[in-house]
Design a protein around this motif. Structure first.
Motif, PDB file in Angstrom:
ATOM      1  N   GLU A   1       0.827  -1.215   0.000  1.00 50.93           N
ATOM      2  CA  GLU A   1       0.000   0.000   0.000  1.00 50.93           C
ATOM      3  C   GLU A   1       0.858   1.260   0.000  1.00 50.93           C
ATOM      4  O   GLU A   1       0.483   2.263  -0.608  1.00 50.93           O
ATOM      5  CB  GLU A   1      -0.976  -0.005   1.172  1.00 50.93           C
ATOM      6  N   MET A   2       2.012   1.222   0.634  1.00 49.50           N
ATOM      7  CA  MET A   2       2.923   2.378   0.603  1.00 49.50           C
ATOM      8  C   MET A   2       3.493   2.588  -0.791  1.00 49.50           C
ATOM      9  O   MET A   2       3.871   3.709  -1.156  1.00 49.50           O
ATOM     10  CB  MET A   2       4.056   2.195   1.622  1.00 49.50           C
ATOM     11  N   ALA A   3       3.544   1.553  -1.611  1.00 48.13           N
ATOM     12  CA  ALA A   3       4.083   1.656  -2.970  1.00 48.13           C
ATOM     13  C   ALA A   3       3.127   2.368  -3.928  1.00 48.13           C
ATOM     14  O   ALA A   3       3.527   2.749  -5.032  1.00 48.13           O
ATOM     15  CB  ALA A   3       4.418   0.265  -3.508  1.00 48.13           C
ATOM     16  N   LYS A   4       1.875   2.569  -3.538  1.00 49.35           N
ATOM     17  CA  LYS A   4       0.888   3.258  -4.369  1.00 49.35           C
ATOM     18  C   LYS A   4       0.868   4.741  -3.996  1.00 49.35           C
ATOM     19  O   LYS A   4       0.416   5.095  -2.900  1.00 49.35           O
ATOM     20  CB  LYS A   4      -0.504   2.657  -4.147  1.00 49.35           C
ATOM     21  N   PRO A   5       1.350   5.623  -4.882  1.00 55.96           N
ATOM     22  CA  PRO A   5       1.419   7.049  -4.549  1.00 55.96           C
ATOM     23  C   PRO A   5       0.057   7.638  -4.180  1.00 55.96           C
ATOM     24  O   PRO A   5      -0.957   7.326  -4.811  1.00 55.96           O
ATOM     25  CB  PRO A   5       1.949   7.690  -5.834  1.00 55.96           C
ATOM     26  N   SER A   6       0.067   8.468  -3.147  1.00 51.85           N
ATOM     27  CA  SER A   6      -1.131   9.172  -2.688  1.00 51.85           C
ATOM     28  C   SER A   6      -0.755  10.588  -2.303  1.00 51.85           C
ATOM     29  O   SER A   6       0.390  10.850  -1.932  1.00 51.85           O
ATOM     30  CB  SER A   6      -1.733   8.477  -1.462  1.00 51.85           C
ATOM     31  N   LYS A   7      -1.722  11.482  -2.367  1.00 51.17           N
ATOM     32  CA  LYS A   7      -1.470  12.849  -1.920  1.00 51.17           C
ATOM     33  C   LYS A   7      -1.395  12.912  -0.400  1.00 51.17           C
ATOM     34  O   LYS A   7      -0.569  13.615   0.162  1.00 51.17           O
ATOM     35  CB  LYS A   7      -2.565  13.789  -2.435  1.00 51.17           C
ATOM     36  N   LEU A   8      -2.292  12.167   0.259  1.00 50.03           N
ATOM     37  CA  LEU A   8      -2.398  12.258   1.717  1.00 50.03           C
ATOM     38  C   LEU A   8      -2.032  10.946   2.406  1.00 50.03           C
ATOM     39  O   LEU A   8      -2.410   9.859   1.949  1.00 50.03           O
ATOM     40  CB  LEU A   8      -3.824  12.635   2.120  1.00 50.03           C
ATOM     41  N   LEU A   9      -1.336  11.066   3.524  1.00 51.65           N
ATOM     42  CA  LEU A   9      -0.980   9.888   4.314  1.00 51.65           C
ATOM     43  C   LEU A   9      -2.228   9.219   4.890  1.00 51.65           C
ATOM     44  O   LEU A   9      -2.238   8.013   5.119  1.00 51.65           O
ATOM     45  CB  LEU A   9      -0.015  10.270   5.432  1.00 51.65           C
ATOM     46  N   GLU A  10      -3.267  10.002   5.087  1.00 54.37           N
ATOM     47  CA  GLU A  10      -4.519   9.447   5.583  1.00 54.37           C
ATOM     48  C   GLU A  10      -5.063   8.393   4.620  1.00 54.37           C
ATOM     49  O   GLU A  10      -5.591   7.357   5.047  1.00 54.37           O
ATOM     50  CB  GLU A  10      -5.570  10.559   5.770  1.00 54.37           C
ATOM     51  N   SER A  11      -4.938   8.653   3.327  1.00 58.61           N
ATOM     52  CA  SER A  11      -5.406   7.696   2.317  1.00 58.61           C
ATOM     53  C   SER A  11      -4.619   6.391   2.388  1.00 58.61           C
ATOM     54  O   SER A  11      -5.186   5.304   2.293  1.00 58.61           O
ATOM     55  CB  SER A  11      -5.267   8.284   0.911  1.00 58.61           C
ATOM     56  N   VAL A  12      -3.321   6.507   2.580  1.00 62.24           N
ATOM     57  CA  VAL A  12      -2.477   5.322   2.672  1.00 62.24           C
ATOM     58  C   VAL A  12      -2.849   4.505   3.908  1.00 62.24           C
ATOM     59  O   VAL A  12      -3.028   3.286   3.833  1.00 62.24           O
ATOM     60  CB  VAL A  12      -0.979   5.703   2.733  1.00 62.24           C
ATOM     61  N   ALA A  13      -2.977   5.174   5.042  1.00 62.28           N
ATOM     62  CA  ALA A  13      -3.326   4.477   6.297  1.00 62.28           C
ATOM     63  C   ALA A  13      -4.673   3.772   6.173  1.00 62.28           C
ATOM     64  O   ALA A  13      -4.825   2.627   6.615  1.00 62.28           O
ATOM     65  CB  ALA A  13      -3.336   5.460   7.462  1.00 62.28           C
ATOM     66  N   LYS A  14      -5.637   4.419   5.550  1.00 62.89           N
ATOM     67  CA  LYS A  14      -6.964   3.824   5.388  1.00 62.89           C
ATOM     68  C   LYS A  14      -6.909   2.582   4.499  1.00 62.89           C
ATOM     69  O   LYS A  14      -7.558   1.568   4.782  1.00 62.89           O
ATOM     70  CB  LYS A  14      -7.941   4.863   4.816  1.00 62.89           C
ATOM     71  N   ARG A  15      -6.124   2.642   3.435  1.00 68.31           N
ATOM     72  CA  ARG A  15      -5.972   1.459   2.568  1.00 68.31           C
ATOM     73  C   ARG A  15      -5.347   0.295   3.333  1.00 68.31           C
ATOM     74  O   ARG A  15      -5.775  -0.852   3.182  1.00 68.31           O
ATOM     75  CB  ARG A  15      -5.112   1.800   1.342  1.00 68.31           C
TER      76      ARG A  15
END
Length: 120
Positions: A63-77
């Motif tokens: 999930e960290m390998a998928k770029p996101s604007k917000l860390l919140e999005s990464v944590a939720k995934r």
């Protein structure tokens, strides 16, 4: 019940709202705290009866390998995957830390933390 922690998972990833952040990337640290029934595994001594640390680490890295604007999005995934793929987890907390964030000051890191509980 019991708690499993996987702490300070080091990952290089490309998250952020600035184009430079997603192009250059930066260092991140991830902490996981899982609540699960560990009674069976404490008796059976069988990996199939517990939450596998390798699974937890793999989900974080994927999930960290998928770029996101917000860390919140990464944590939720990450949380969503934990609950979709491992039925033993009853509660999980994920903290994602960005090391040396570009926020115009001498800041060591910023952290977001999210918790999710399984609905009955």
């Amino acid at each position: 019940m019991g708690i499993i922690k996987v702490e300070n998972i080091r990952v290089f990833a490309n998250h952020g709202c600035l184009k430079e952040e997603t192009a250059i990337g930066s260092d991140y640290r991830v902490d996981i705290k899982i609540k699960a029934n560990l009674q069976s595994s404490s008796v059976s001594d069988d990996l199939a009866d517990t939450v596998d640390y390798v699974f937890l680490n793999r989900v974080v890295r994927e999930e960290m390998a998928k770029p996101s604007k917000l860390l919140e999005s990464v944590a939720k995934r990450i949380l969503n995957r934990f609950f979709e793929e491992e039925s033993l987890i009853t509660k999980a907390t994920v903290a994602v830390r960005k090391v040396n964030p570009p926020i115009g000051g001498d800041v060591e890191m910023v952290t977001i933390q999210m918790t999710h509980k399984r609905k009955n």
